[in-house]
Design an enzyme around this catalytic site. Sequence first.
Site, mmCIF file in Angstrom:
data_model
loop_
_atom_site.group_PDB
_atom_site.id
_atom_site.type_symbol
_atom_site.label_atom_id
_atom_site.label_comp_id
_atom_site.label_asym_id
_atom_site.label_seq_id
_atom_site.Cartn_x
_atom_site.Cartn_y
_atom_site.Cartn_z
ATOM 1 N N ASN A 9 0.873 -1.182 0.000
ATOM 2 C CA ASN A 9 0.000 0.000 0.000
ATOM 3 C C ASN A 9 0.907 1.230 0.000
ATOM 4 O O ASN A 9 1.537 1.536 1.009
ATOM 5 C CB ASN A 9 -0.888 -0.030 1.254
ATOM 6 C CG ASN A 9 -1.714 1.233 1.410
ATOM 7 O OD1 ASN A 9 -1.771 2.066 0.502
ATOM 8 N ND2 ASN A 9 -2.357 1.376 2.565
ATOM 9 N N LYS A 11 0.078 4.296 -0.162
ATOM 10 C CA LYS A 11 -0.506 5.498 0.457
ATOM 11 C C LYS A 11 -0.280 6.703 -0.464
ATOM 12 O O LYS A 11 -0.351 6.548 -1.674
ATOM 13 C CB LYS A 11 0.055 5.692 1.868
ATOM 14 C CG LYS A 11 -0.071 4.386 2.684
ATOM 15 C CD LYS A 11 0.184 4.519 4.138
ATOM 16 C CE LYS A 11 -0.013 3.159 4.820
ATOM 17 N NZ LYS A 11 0.182 3.203 6.254
ATOM 18 N N HIS A 95 -9.341 1.246 5.238
ATOM 19 C CA HIS A 95 -8.036 1.354 5.906
ATOM 20 C C HIS A 95 -8.182 2.244 7.139
ATOM 21 O O HIS A 95 -8.963 3.193 7.128
ATOM 22 C CB HIS A 95 -7.002 1.944 4.938
ATOM 23 C CG HIS A 95 -5.612 1.866 5.462
ATOM 24 N ND1 HIS A 95 -5.120 2.788 6.352
ATOM 25 C CD2 HIS A 95 -4.628 0.955 5.261
ATOM 26 C CE1 HIS A 95 -3.879 2.439 6.667
ATOM 27 N NE2 HIS A 95 -3.560 1.344 6.028
ATOM 28 N N GLU A 97 -6.479 4.563 8.241
ATOM 29 C CA GLU A 97 -6.282 6.007 7.978
ATOM 30 C C GLU A 97 -7.552 6.625 7.414
ATOM 31 O O GLU A 97 -7.880 7.777 7.708
ATOM 32 C CB GLU A 97 -5.074 6.201 7.037
ATOM 33 C CG GLU A 97 -3.770 5.970 7.791
ATOM 34 C CD GLU A 97 -2.637 5.397 6.956
ATOM 35 O OE1 GLU A 97 -2.688 5.480 5.722
ATOM 36 O OE2 GLU A 97 -1.688 4.843 7.572
ATOM 37 N N GLU A 167 -5.100 -4.998 10.558
ATOM 38 C CA GLU A 167 -4.053 -3.996 10.733
ATOM 39 C C GLU A 167 -4.260 -3.276 12.064
ATOM 40 O O GLU A 167 -5.028 -2.319 12.147
ATOM 41 C CB GLU A 167 -4.110 -2.966 9.601
ATOM 42 C CG GLU A 167 -3.822 -3.552 8.234
ATOM 43 C CD GLU A 167 -3.209 -2.509 7.288
ATOM 44 O OE1 GLU A 167 -2.181 -2.824 6.690
ATOM 45 O OE2 GLU A 167 -3.736 -1.393 7.191
ATOM 46 N N GLY A 173 3.021 2.098 10.765
ATOM 47 C CA GLY A 173 3.981 3.190 10.627
ATOM 48 C C GLY A 173 4.735 3.494 11.917
ATOM 49 O O GLY A 173 5.364 4.539 12.033
ATOM 50 N N SER A 213 3.850 -2.345 10.104
ATOM 51 C CA SER A 213 5.301 -2.434 10.247
ATOM 52 C C SER A 213 5.874 -3.783 9.802
ATOM 53 O O SER A 213 6.781 -4.323 10.447
ATOM 54 C CB SER A 213 5.720 -2.105 11.683
ATOM 55 O OG SER A 213 5.349 -0.762 12.001
HETATM 56 P P1 13P Z 1 3.384 0.263 7.561
HETATM 57 O O1 13P Z 1 3.848 -1.038 6.916
HETATM 58 O O2 13P Z 1 4.136 1.458 7.046
HETATM 59 O O3 13P Z 1 3.327 0.157 9.037
HETATM 60 O O4 13P Z 1 1.869 0.489 7.052
HETATM 61 C C1 13P Z 1 0.946 -0.557 7.164
HETATM 62 C C2 13P Z 1 -0.279 -0.201 6.420
HETATM 63 O O5 13P Z 1 -1.011 0.684 6.821
HETATM 64 C C3 13P Z 1 -0.577 -0.938 5.187
HETATM 65 O O6 13P Z 1 -1.863 -0.678 4.733
#
Ligand code: 13P
Length: 251
Positions: A9, A11, A95, A97, A167, A173, A213
């Site tokens: 992903n 982003k 997601h 976010e 997740e 992150g 992560s």
């Molecule tokens: P990270 O791998 O940067 O922690 O992000 C995970 C994520 O949100 C994948 O959709």
Amino acid sequence: MRRRVIAGNWKMYKTLAETRAFFSAFAPLVANSKHCDIVIAPPFTAISTAAEAAKNTNIAVSGQNISWSKEGAFTGEVSATMLVEAGCRYVIIGHSERRQLFRESDDSVAKKTLMALGAGLIPIVCVGETGEDRDAGLTEEVLRRQFSGGPGALTPEEFSRILIAYEPVWAIGTGRTATPEIAADAHRLLRRCAGERFSVPIASALRILYGGSVKPDNIKGLMAQEELDGALVGGASLDPKSFASIVNFTA
Ligand code: 13P
């Protein structure tokens, strides 16, 4: 045996030039990787470029979001059909976010999932508790609620065409990966929810990805858990070498 999926992903990262450069470097590194499905979710603007670069490779392209409407006066939104036309086979839905920063609800997750399925996309529906939820002992309650309001609202036939991504928000992150055991516990719970709502065979066929992560140095430990059917990778999917070594975790 469930086939694994490793999805990246991106982003809100990568220009068109960066997308082309990524695919030139990444595609040869995974050309012989037959043990899993490989997916990349670029931002909307780079989807066509990614789809073009992914032609004749084993890499599929995904959207990061879609509208819950087919079309209409919805400024800034993109429909499922538009994603298919641009070259997507998958779409990430709900997601954390989107849930946290753009106030997406379980109800909109359910509607978007239906839209995606209607257009022939494979939805990757995300669920996950926050750190506060976990500390307060609410993980099970939150996951059950997100499951029943989102994927649990589908028919058995619809449900059998989706993927779920667990997740945990506290792991995204932050470099704080869930331990393989914590992730496996959550996956078992989600599979139990699927079994209770649908049936045991449907639950056993469900593929659940872990995200938060995931890095080249922890993918092997995570994938050693039978419950984990793949990974949804953020930061480490931006670099071709690092994402290729995650895809090639068995090597
Ligand atoms: P990270 O791998 O940067 O922690 O992000 C995970 C994520 O949100 C994948 O959709």
